[in-house]
Design a protein around this motif. Structure first.
Motif, PDB file in Angstrom:
ATOM      1  N   UNK A 170      20.489  -5.201 -13.534  1.00 38.67           N
ATOM      2  CA  UNK A 170      20.858  -6.395 -14.276  1.00 38.67           C
ATOM      3  C   UNK A 170      20.864  -6.130 -15.776  1.00 38.67           C
ATOM      4  N   UNK A 171      19.895  -5.384 -16.275  1.00 41.48           N
ATOM      5  CA  UNK A 171      19.813  -5.082 -17.705  1.00 41.48           C
ATOM      6  C   UNK A 171      21.068  -4.351 -18.170  1.00 41.48           C
ATOM      7  N   UNK A 172      21.512  -3.380 -17.395  1.00 39.48           N
ATOM      8  CA  UNK A 172      22.717  -2.627 -17.756  1.00 39.48           C
ATOM      9  C   UNK A 172      23.938  -3.534 -17.771  1.00 39.48           C
ATOM     10  N   UNK A 173      24.046  -4.424 -16.799  1.00 40.51           N
ATOM     11  CA  UNK A 173      25.168  -5.357 -16.742  1.00 40.51           C
ATOM     12  C   UNK A 173      25.160  -6.285 -17.955  1.00 40.51           C
ATOM     13  N   UNK A 174      23.984  -6.761 -18.336  1.00 36.02           N
ATOM     14  CA  UNK A 174      23.859  -7.657 -19.482  1.00 36.02           C
ATOM     15  C   UNK A 174      24.271  -6.939 -20.763  1.00 36.02           C
ATOM     16  N   UNK A 175      23.815  -5.715 -20.956  1.00 36.08           N
ATOM     17  CA  UNK A 175      24.160  -4.961 -22.163  1.00 36.08           C
ATOM     18  C   UNK A 175      25.674  -4.759 -22.243  1.00 36.08           C
ATOM     19  N   UNK A 176      26.316  -4.479 -21.113  1.00 40.29           N
ATOM     20  CA  UNK A 176      27.773  -4.338 -21.106  1.00 40.29           C
ATOM     21  C   UNK A 176      28.446  -5.647 -21.516  1.00 40.29           C
ATOM     22  N   UNK A 177      27.917  -6.765 -21.054  1.00 41.40           N
ATOM     23  CA  UNK A 177      28.483  -8.072 -21.427  1.00 41.40           C
ATOM     24  C   UNK A 177      28.265  -8.363 -22.905  1.00 41.40           C
ATOM     25  N   UNK A 178      27.137  -7.936 -23.444  1.00 37.16           N
ATOM     26  CA  UNK A 178      26.879  -8.130 -24.872  1.00 37.16           C
ATOM     27  C   UNK A 178      27.874  -7.312 -25.691  1.00 37.16           C
ATOM     28  N   UNK A 179      28.119  -6.076 -25.281  1.00 39.85           N
ATOM     29  CA  UNK A 179      29.102  -5.237 -25.979  1.00 39.85           C
ATOM     30  C   UNK A 179      30.457  -5.935 -26.021  1.00 39.85           C
ATOM     31  N   UNK A 180      30.876  -6.491 -24.899  1.00 45.29           N
ATOM     32  CA  UNK A 180      32.149  -7.201 -24.827  1.00 45.29           C
ATOM     33  C   UNK A 180      32.125  -8.434 -25.734  1.00 45.29           C
ATOM     34  N   UNK A 181      31.012  -9.175 -25.716  1.00 49.46           N
ATOM     35  CA  UNK A 181      30.882 -10.398 -26.500  1.00 49.46           C
ATOM     36  C   UNK A 181      30.937 -10.130 -27.999  1.00 49.46           C
ATOM     37  N   UNK A 182      30.290  -9.058 -28.447  1.00 53.71           N
ATOM     38  CA  UNK A 182      30.220  -8.769 -29.883  1.00 53.71           C
ATOM     39  C   UNK A 182      31.478  -8.085 -30.409  1.00 53.71           C
ATOM     40  N   UNK A 183      32.268  -7.508 -29.550  1.00 51.88           N
ATOM     41  CA  UNK A 183      33.530  -6.913 -29.969  1.00 51.88           C
ATOM     42  C   UNK A 183      33.485  -5.398 -30.041  1.00 51.88           C
ATOM     43  N   UNK A 184      34.667  -4.814 -29.954  1.00 52.66           N
ATOM     44  CA  UNK A 184      34.782  -3.361 -29.903  1.00 52.66           C
ATOM     45  C   UNK A 184      34.439  -2.686 -31.232  1.00 52.66           C
ATOM     46  N   UNK A 185      34.469  -3.435 -32.342  1.00 50.18           N
ATOM     47  CA  UNK A 185      34.154  -2.847 -33.643  1.00 50.18           C
ATOM     48  C   UNK A 185      32.653  -2.828 -33.922  1.00 50.18           C
ATOM     49  N   UNK A 186      31.845  -3.264 -32.951  1.00 47.84           N
ATOM     50  CA  UNK A 186      30.388  -3.292 -33.091  1.00 47.84           C
ATOM     51  C   UNK A 186      29.790  -2.067 -32.407  1.00 47.84           C
ATOM     52  N   UNK A 187      28.888  -1.371 -33.117  1.00 47.74           N
ATOM     53  CA  UNK A 187      28.192  -0.216 -32.560  1.00 47.74           C
ATOM     54  C   UNK A 187      26.758  -0.619 -32.242  1.00 47.74           C
TER      55      UNK A 187
END
Length: 104
Positions: free
Chosen positions: A32-49
């Protein structure tokens, strides 16, 4: 089998079942943690590291929109627009759906 033998066998079996259950919850939490982190990456945008992430080690019961739910609670540190920023999040422990994310 003697009474002592029965008690010993019962204790060993109970311990094994509890350990297996704890292992399953830990594994589910990691997935679940990995899935959430992937969703956060998508939410914050591709220009976010994303620099670092953290998730509380156990599910927590939190109130979201008036309802108590089991959730993953954590945070991420990111680089956005050339600056470091930190976000805290709440995600459903059952679906990994991102319920709230706020910059702090």
């Amino acid at each position: 089998m003697s009474f002592k033998g029965l008690v010993k066998s019962t204790l060993i079996a109970s311990t094994a079942v509890a350990a297996a259950g704890a292992g399953a919850v830990y594994l589910m939490h990691q997935i679940d943690s990995k899935q959430v982190i992937e969703r956060i990456k998508t939410n914050l945008g591709s220009d976010t590291t994303i620099i670092t992430t953290w998730v509380e080690p156990m599910f927590q019961k939190v109130n979201v929109d008036g309802a108590d739910i089991w959730a993953l609670v954590g945070g991420v540190t990111v680089i956005q627009d050339g600056e470091e920023a930190q976000y805290h999040f709440i995600a459903s422990a059952l679906t990994s759906q991102l319920l709230d994310i706020q910059r702090v």
